[in-house]
Design a protein around this motif. Structure first.
Motif, PDB file in Angstrom:
ATOM      1  N   ALA A   1      -6.043  -3.772  -3.546  1.00 42.31           N
ATOM      2  CA  ALA A   1      -6.888  -4.060  -4.713  1.00 42.31           C
ATOM      3  C   ALA A   1      -6.849  -2.909  -5.707  1.00 42.31           C
ATOM      4  CB  ALA A   1      -8.316  -4.345  -4.274  1.00 42.31           C
ATOM      5  N   ARG A   2      -6.968  -1.695  -5.219  1.00 47.49           N
ATOM      6  CA  ARG A   2      -6.907  -0.535  -6.122  1.00 47.49           C
ATOM      7  C   ARG A   2      -5.553  -0.467  -6.814  1.00 47.49           C
ATOM      8  NH1 ARG A   2      -5.442   4.703  -6.914  1.00 47.49           N
ATOM      9  NH2 ARG A   2      -7.050   6.094  -7.777  1.00 47.49           N
ATOM     10  N   ARG A   3      -4.505  -0.759  -6.042  1.00 49.78           N
ATOM     11  CA  ARG A   3      -3.160  -0.731  -6.612  1.00 49.78           C
ATOM     12  C   ARG A   3      -3.014  -1.764  -7.731  1.00 49.78           C
ATOM     13  NH1 ARG A   3      -0.465   3.091  -7.164  1.00 49.78           N
ATOM     14  NH2 ARG A   3      -0.352   2.336  -9.280  1.00 49.78           N
ATOM     15  N   ARG A   4      -3.558  -2.960  -7.522  1.00 53.08           N
ATOM     16  CA  ARG A   4      -3.472  -4.009  -8.553  1.00 53.08           C
ATOM     17  C   ARG A   4      -4.228  -3.599  -9.808  1.00 53.08           C
ATOM     18  NH1 ARG A   4      -4.703  -7.482  -4.424  1.00 53.08           N
ATOM     19  NH2 ARG A   4      -6.699  -8.089  -5.350  1.00 53.08           N
TER      20      ARG A   4
ATOM     21  N   ALA B   1     -10.103  -9.359 -14.463  1.00 52.02           N
ATOM     22  CA  ALA B   1      -9.578 -10.725 -14.420  1.00 52.02           C
ATOM     23  C   ALA B   1      -8.080 -10.731 -14.133  1.00 52.02           C
ATOM     24  CB  ALA B   1      -9.868 -11.431 -15.742  1.00 52.02           C
ATOM     25  N   GLU B   2      -7.330  -9.883 -14.821  1.00 53.99           N
ATOM     26  CA  GLU B   2      -5.875  -9.909 -14.656  1.00 53.99           C
ATOM     27  C   GLU B   2      -5.434  -9.292 -13.336  1.00 53.99           C
ATOM     28  OE1 GLU B   2      -3.369  -9.027 -17.913  1.00 53.99           O
ATOM     29  OE2 GLU B   2      -4.736  -9.864 -19.415  1.00 53.99           O
ATOM     30  N   ALA B   3      -6.242  -8.382 -12.789  1.00 53.65           N
ATOM     31  CA  ALA B   3      -5.924  -7.804 -11.485  1.00 53.65           C
ATOM     32  C   ALA B   3      -6.415  -8.675 -10.334  1.00 53.65           C
ATOM     33  CB  ALA B   3      -6.533  -6.411 -11.364  1.00 53.65           C
ATOM     34  N   ALA B   4      -7.214  -9.693 -10.672  1.00 52.27           N
ATOM     35  CA  ALA B   4      -7.751 -10.624  -9.670  1.00 52.27           C
ATOM     36  C   ALA B   4      -8.537  -9.898  -8.582  1.00 52.27           C
ATOM     37  CB  ALA B   4      -6.633 -11.468  -9.061  1.00 52.27           C
ATOM     38  N   VAL B   5      -9.499  -9.071  -9.031  1.00 54.24           N
ATOM     39  CA  VAL B   5     -10.389  -8.407  -8.093  1.00 54.24           C
ATOM     40  C   VAL B   5     -11.827  -8.695  -8.501  1.00 54.24           C
ATOM     41  CG1 VAL B   5      -8.754  -6.542  -7.620  1.00 54.24           C
ATOM     42  CG2 VAL B   5     -10.453  -6.246  -9.431  1.00 54.24           C
ATOM     43  N   ALA B   6     -12.736  -8.524  -7.559  1.00 58.43           N
ATOM     44  CA  ALA B   6     -14.155  -8.679  -7.871  1.00 58.43           C
ATOM     45  C   ALA B   6     -14.645  -7.456  -8.644  1.00 58.43           C
ATOM     46  CB  ALA B   6     -14.954  -8.833  -6.579  1.00 58.43           C
ATOM     47  N   LYS B   7     -15.686  -7.665  -9.443  1.00 57.47           N
ATOM     48  CA  LYS B   7     -16.241  -6.557 -10.221  1.00 57.47           C
ATOM     49  C   LYS B   7     -16.711  -5.435  -9.297  1.00 57.47           C
ATOM     50  CE  LYS B   7     -18.242  -7.376 -14.066  1.00 57.47           C
ATOM     51  NZ  LYS B   7     -19.146  -7.754 -15.190  1.00 57.47           N
ATOM     52  N   ALA B   8     -17.312  -5.808  -8.178  1.00 56.57           N
ATOM     53  CA  ALA B   8     -17.777  -4.789  -7.234  1.00 56.57           C
ATOM     54  C   ALA B   8     -16.606  -3.982  -6.671  1.00 56.57           C
ATOM     55  CB  ALA B   8     -18.553  -5.444  -6.102  1.00 56.57           C
ATOM     56  N   THR B   9     -15.487  -4.650  -6.453  1.00 57.07           N
ATOM     57  CA  THR B   9     -14.293  -3.959  -5.944  1.00 57.07           C
ATOM     58  C   THR B   9     -13.774  -2.964  -6.975  1.00 57.07           C
ATOM     59  OG1 THR B   9     -13.680  -5.869  -4.595  1.00 57.07           O
ATOM     60  CG2 THR B   9     -11.939  -4.285  -5.093  1.00 57.07           C
ATOM     61  N   PHE B  10     -13.757  -3.411  -8.236  1.00 51.98           N
ATOM     62  CA  PHE B  10     -13.312  -2.519  -9.306  1.00 51.98           C
ATOM     63  C   PHE B  10     -14.154  -1.245  -9.328  1.00 51.98           C
ATOM     64  CE2 PHE B  10     -13.724  -0.715 -13.497  1.00 51.98           C
ATOM     65  CZ  PHE B  10     -12.431  -0.660 -13.965  1.00 51.98           C
ATOM     66  N   TYR B  11     -15.467  -1.411  -9.366  1.00 54.65           N
ATOM     67  CA  TYR B  11     -16.343  -0.252  -9.497  1.00 54.65           C
ATOM     68  C   TYR B  11     -16.415   0.586  -8.222  1.00 54.65           C
ATOM     69  CZ  TYR B  11     -17.745  -1.686 -14.132  1.00 54.65           C
ATOM     70  OH  TYR B  11     -17.733  -1.997 -15.472  1.00 54.65           O
ATOM     71  N   HIS B  12     -16.039  -0.003  -7.102  1.00 55.70           N
ATOM     72  CA  HIS B  12     -15.932   0.783  -5.871  1.00 55.70           C
ATOM     73  C   HIS B  12     -14.823   1.826  -6.006  1.00 55.70           C
ATOM     74  CE1 HIS B  12     -15.555   1.870  -1.654  1.00 55.70           C
ATOM     75  NE2 HIS B  12     -14.273   1.539  -1.707  1.00 55.70           N
TER      76      HIS B  12
ATOM     77  N   PRO C   1       0.832  -1.208   0.000  1.00 55.44           N
ATOM     78  CA  PRO C   1       0.000   0.000   0.000  1.00 55.44           C
ATOM     79  C   PRO C   1       0.864   1.255   0.000  1.00 55.44           C
ATOM     80  CG  PRO C   1      -0.823  -1.584   1.589  1.00 55.44           C
ATOM     81  CD  PRO C   1       0.496  -2.093   1.115  1.00 55.44           C
ATOM     82  N   THR C   2       0.409   2.247  -0.736  1.00 61.37           N
ATOM     83  CA  THR C   2       1.171   3.480  -0.886  1.00 61.37           C
ATOM     84  C   THR C   2       0.647   4.546   0.061  1.00 61.37           C
ATOM     85  OG1 THR C   2       1.555   2.973  -3.204  1.00 61.37           O
ATOM     86  CG2 THR C   2       1.895   5.256  -2.523  1.00 61.37           C
TER      87      THR C   2
END
Length: 200
Positions: free
Chosen positions: A14-17, A41-52, A2-3
């Motif tokens: 997750a945001r960093r990935r 898919a390549e960041a290995a996060v859930a769709k909800a996490t992405f849109y958050h 984490p930064t």
């Protein structure tokens, strides 16, 4: 990892990935060629996490360019600090040498800002705003160096050097990057006037 910076809260892994994955793909393949589902898919996060973290893809593109801009400002700040004892003209020459050096690195695909501008033709789009901010910064920074070098028309000179920088970004990608240093030195001699010492 984490930064954390004094003016930025801790960033989630997750945001960093997502941002790292998107940055790699956007630069290598283009913004519009890379879909959100692939990034997820390549960041290995859930769709909800992405849109958050990124309510829309354009939000992610803006974050990508903002981070590119921040990285460039850090690089230039370090370069200027290391070059503080040099004559202003020599700083300009070495600065463009640095641009050539970056352009010769494996995986170089041009300027991320020019590349993104080609995909976002609407000048009112927020992505174009981020691109404009970068260009204003570059022109101002170069104009300051020209002023220090005694140029009588630093703003006009900065506009010319902006064109040289844009040409380098394209030329290092499409032409022989190894030949760029000599071409750039010739161009700078023509723009700035030949140095007192021909051996530079």
């Amino acid at each position: 990892m984490p930064t954390t910076t004094p003016d930025r809260p801790r960033e989630s892994p997750a945001r960093r990935r997502v941002l790292d994955t998107a940055s790699t793909l956007f630069y290598a393949e283009g913004v519009h060629a890379v879909g959100v589902d692939r990034i997820i898919a390549e960041a290995a996060v859930a769709k909800a996490t992405f849109y958050h973290h990124f309510p829309a893809k354009d939000t992610l593109v803006h974050a990508y360019l903002t981070e590119q801009f921040e990285a460039q400002r850090r690089t230039v700040a370090d370069f200027l600090a290391d070059s503080a004892s040099l004559p202003p003209r020599e700083v300009l020459v070495r600065f463009f040498d640095l641009i050539v050096e970056i352009g010769r690195r494996p995986g170089f695909r041009g300027c991320p800002f020019i590349n993104a501008a080609a995909e976002f033709p609407d000048v009112a789009h927020p992505v174009r705003g981020a691109i404009l901010e970068h260009r204003v910064w570059f022109r101002t920074m170069v104009a300051d160096l020209l002023t220090a070098a005694g140029d009588a028309r630093p703003r006009a000179g900065a506009d010319i050097l902006m064109l040289l920088r844009d040409g380098l970004a394209v030329g290092c990608y499409l032409d022989d990057a190894a030949a760029m240093r000599g071409i750039v030195h010739d161009a700078l001699d023509r723009i700035l006037g030949a140095p007192d010492d021909p051996k530079r």
